[in-house]
Design an enzyme around this catalytic site. Structure first.
Site, PDB file in Angstrom:
ATOM      1  N   ASP A 169       1.449   5.019   2.058  1.00  0.00           N
ATOM      2  CA  ASP A 169       1.216   6.122   3.007  1.00  0.00           C
ATOM      3  C   ASP A 169       1.529   7.217   2.431  1.00  0.00           C
ATOM      4  OD1 ASP A 169       0.043   3.905   4.868  1.00  0.00           O
ATOM      5  OD2 ASP A 169       2.495   3.372   4.936  1.00  0.00           O
ATOM      6  N   ASP A 226       0.780  -1.002   0.066  1.00  0.00           N
ATOM      7  CA  ASP A 226      -0.062   0.023  -0.006  1.00  0.00           C
ATOM      8  C   ASP A 226       0.657   1.363   0.018  1.00  0.00           C
ATOM      9  OD1 ASP A 226       0.880   0.252   2.576  1.00  0.00           O
ATOM     10  OD2 ASP A 226      -0.628  -0.647   3.566  1.00  0.00           O
ATOM     11  N   ASP A 253      11.438   4.414  11.450  1.00  0.00           N
ATOM     12  CA  ASP A 253      12.293   3.388  12.262  1.00  0.00           C
ATOM     13  C   ASP A 253      13.651   3.205  11.413  1.00  0.00           C
ATOM     14  OD1 ASP A 253      10.805   2.346  10.109  1.00  0.00           O
ATOM     15  OD2 ASP A 253       9.820   0.547  11.167  1.00  0.00           O
TER      16      ASP A 253
HETATM   17  P1  ATP Z   1       4.794  -2.565   4.918  1.00  0.00           P
HETATM   18  O1  ATP Z   1       5.240  -3.139   3.686  1.00  0.00           O
HETATM   19  O2  ATP Z   1       4.555  -3.838   5.782  1.00  0.00           O
HETATM   20  O3  ATP Z   1       3.528  -1.903   4.688  1.00  0.00           O
HETATM   21  P2  ATP Z   1       5.775  -0.109   5.773  1.00  0.00           P
HETATM   22  O4  ATP Z   1       7.381   0.219   6.087  1.00  0.00           O
HETATM   23  O5  ATP Z   1       5.117   0.593   4.970  1.00  0.00           O
HETATM   24  O6  ATP Z   1       5.980  -1.652   5.453  1.00  0.00           O
HETATM   25  P3  ATP Z   1       3.806   0.471   8.042  1.00  0.00           P
HETATM   26  O7  ATP Z   1       3.737  -0.584   9.291  1.00  0.00           O
HETATM   27  O8  ATP Z   1       3.019   0.471   6.806  1.00  0.00           O
HETATM   28  O9  ATP Z   1       5.217  -0.333   7.285  1.00  0.00           O
HETATM   29  O10 ATP Z   1       4.318   1.820   8.283  1.00  0.00           O
HETATM   30  C1  ATP Z   1       4.561   2.859   7.435  1.00  0.00           C
HETATM   31  C2  ATP Z   1       5.755   3.625   7.865  1.00  0.00           C
HETATM   32  O11 ATP Z   1       5.650   4.206   9.121  1.00  0.00           O
HETATM   33  C3  ATP Z   1       7.289   2.909   8.246  1.00  0.00           C
HETATM   34  O12 ATP Z   1       7.674   2.826   6.793  1.00  0.00           O
HETATM   35  C4  ATP Z   1       7.822   3.707   9.051  1.00  0.00           C
HETATM   36  O13 ATP Z   1       8.610   4.771   8.503  1.00  0.00           O
HETATM   37  C5  ATP Z   1       6.831   4.131  10.005  1.00  0.00           C
HETATM   38  N1  ATP Z   1       6.778   3.226  11.044  1.00  0.00           N
HETATM   39  C6  ATP Z   1       5.794   2.268  11.140  1.00  0.00           C
HETATM   40  N2  ATP Z   1       5.790   1.525  12.262  1.00  0.00           N
HETATM   41  C7  ATP Z   1       6.861   2.217  12.927  1.00  0.00           C
HETATM   42  C8  ATP Z   1       7.415   2.136  14.426  1.00  0.00           C
HETATM   43  N3  ATP Z   1       6.960   1.196  15.302  1.00  0.00           N
HETATM   44  N4  ATP Z   1       8.377   2.857  14.649  1.00  0.00           N
HETATM   45  C9  ATP Z   1       9.032   3.958  13.472  1.00  0.00           C
HETATM   46  N5  ATP Z   1       8.299   4.227  12.629  1.00  0.00           N
HETATM   47  C10 ATP Z   1       7.381   3.317  12.213  1.00  0.00           C
HETATM   48 MG    MG Z   2       2.788   0.442   4.517  1.00  0.00          MG
END
Ligand code: ATP
Ligand code: MG
Length: 485
Positions: free
Chosen positions: A54, A52, A128
């Site tokens: 964001d 997805d 993160d």
């Molecule tokens: P995915 O492919 O699983 O969606 P993602 O990196 O997009 O991976 P998300 O959980 O959708 O992960 O979170 C979006 C963004 O928000 C991450 O890329 C990161 O920048 C930030 N983020 C999410 N969770 C955390 C956390 N626990 N601590 C710090 N930053 C976070």
């Molecule tokens: Mg994501």
């Protein structure tokens, strides 16, 4: 901070679905800054298909709401976010966040409240991993990279922003995220993370709500690289935190199920993450069944009790939602039905809602060398491909063999009542929904401990203590999760 050309990073608007461009465009038109951030940018750069997209902006959630009107809903109180509906998709629009104030972190340093708007630089520092902290403005064709994340992409390295100890203390779930991204992207983990990623550090996961841990476990199961992450969970001592009663070893059954899950995801098939829980908990379930059987409990009751016990114990780590628990218990119960079906129920069983999952489970067991399936996995496998005539023949042959083996086993004294009905009894006995009066009466009573002894009957009564599960109560109102929670 360096500004990269999107095209040089392999990014182009052509790769982006219109729903995310619409959101970025609407915010920009209203005079705000707006970027795509996180996994969407990272995955595109790596040539993967993002799950997805964001968005992040300098508009506050209230301002986002003004831009999108009824298409926008503000969610979360302590961690406010805007959900914007664009076409049929939902886009999470976060506002740049500043560091949390001291007063809102717990004694162990965990962030509890978090609605402090800030600048893009502050927002970046809160993320993160470096590779998750790139800001892509698709219309300007630029990527803002504050920390040479592009090098980490090239070197395939997972690097936490800031001091790894502090970042893990702030949010212990980042340990799970480390393993998930390392497995999913096939990245190496930076040495400074490895240094602090100790069994003591993983203890901090005890402070995380079992609801959140369940969500994280689902992400681990469904990311498409479950088989790669399982040994890592053991090596990093995360396994014990997630699955208290499951031996930290990957049996052939578990491995096969993991490979199977990954393959299904790869070819775009749906998966039910609860299925993998059914696999993981199968051994503890069998052990518990044996425990009750040794106490002289009737087999059906032993299975029902054992299922409830095992799920109840697991709920202290990850709270599996009720519907998923029912699914797991049904898959287990299907094992008994599929192993020795009554001939007249075979057809009805094969069209039962839980047949497919139960059958897949049985076949997986069989293919991993479990001889107690007595070849019935293969039997059902071929049964499904037969014509009506062939099915009839197969059933009568099965019937003859069944009678023969019964005679052999000399079970003449146990006469099974002749069933004329083809109806399948419910696989699991659900707890009856309770009335409000009963619930308030229960609240005034102290919770009774789980009763481990047999009650002698073959049915579990609705007021049996085992059915009154005590949910682990944690300070959920206080804890604020990652930006997406
Ligand atoms: P995915 O492919 O699983 O969606 P993602 O990196 O997009 O991976 P998300 O959980 O959708 O992960 O979170 C979006 C963004 O928000 C991450 O890329 C990161 O920048 C930030 N983020 C999410 N969770 C955390 C956390 N626990 N601590 C710090 N930053 C976070
Ligand atoms: Mg994501």
């Amino acid at each position: 901070m360096q500004t990269l050309h999107a095209s040089k990073c392999g990014l182009s608007t052509a790769q982006l679905p219109s729903y995310i461009l619409d959101v970025i465009d609407a915010l920009t038109k209203a005079g705000f800054e707006a970027y795509i951030v996180g996994g969407g940018v990272r995955d595109l750069m790596l040539g993967l298909n993002p799950k997805d997209f964001d968005a992040v902006t300098n508009a506050t959630p209230a301002q986002v709401k003004e831009v999108f009107g009824r298409r926008c809903r503000i969610i979360g109180r302590r961690f406010e976010l805007a959900h914007v509906y664009s076409g049929r998709e939902l886009v999470e629009v976060a506002t740049f966040r500043a560091p949390p104030k001291k007063a809102v972190t717990s004694a162990s340093g965990m962030i509890l409240r978090d609605n402090n708007w800030g600048t893009i630089e502050q927002d970046f520092a809160r993320r993160d991993f470096s590779i998750n902290a790139m800001y892509y403005q698709p219309r300007k064709g630029i990527v803002l990279d504050f920390c040479h994340a592009i090098d980490d992409i090239k070197n395939k390295t997972l690097r936490l922003l800031g001091d790894p100890t502090l970042r893990f203390e702030e949010d212990p779930v980042r340990m799970l995220r480390t393993l998930r991204f390392a497995a999913k992207l096939n990245f190496s983990i930076a040495p400074d993370i490895l240094e602090v990623f100790t069994p003591e550090m993983t203890q901090l996961l005890r402070d995380i709500s079992p609801h959140r841990l369940y969500d994280e476990s689902q992400k681990l199961f469904t990311m498409g690289h479950l088989n790669r992450v399982l040994p890592m969970l053991i090596d990093f001592d995360i396994w014990r935190q997630l699955f208290a009663d499951i031996d930290p070893e990957i049996s052939t059954f578990i491995e096969r199920a993991a490979i199977n899950t990954d393959q299904r995801i790869q070819i775009g098939k749906t998966i039910n993450p609860a299925f993998f829980y059914a696999v993981l908990l199968w051994k503890p379930f069998l052990e518990r069944c044996e425990f009750y059987a040794n106490k002289g409990m009737v087999a059906a009751e032993a299975r029902a009790q054992a299922g409830l016990d095992v799920l109840k114990r697991q709920a202290t780590r990850t709270i599996i939602p009720r519907f998923a628990e029912t699914f797991i218990r049904e898959v287990w119960e299907m094992q008994t039905r599929l192993l020795s079906p009554k001939p007249q129920q075979i057809q009805a069983l094969s069209t039962h809602a839980r047949f497919r999952a139960g059958f897949d489970f049985l076949l997986l067991r069989e293919k991993s060398g479990d001889q107690s399936t007595q070849g019935m996995g293969t039997w059902w496998d071929s049964y499904q491909l037969m014509s009506t005539d062939e099915k009839e023949r197969a059933i009568s042959q099965y019937n003859r063999q069944r009678a023969k083996s019964r005679r052999k086993a000399q079970t003449g004294d146990v006469v099974e009542p002749k069933s004329v009905s083809v109806e399948i009894e419910p696989l699991v006995q659900e707890t009856a929904p309770r009335s409000r009066r009963e619930r308030s009466r229960d609240r005034s009573k102290p919770e009774r401990p789980v009763q481990m002894v047999t009650s002698g009957g073959s049915e579990i009564r609705a007021d049996h203590p085992i059915l009154k599960r005590k949910r682990v109560k944690r300070d959920l109102n206080q804890v604020v999760f990652g930006p997406t929670q």
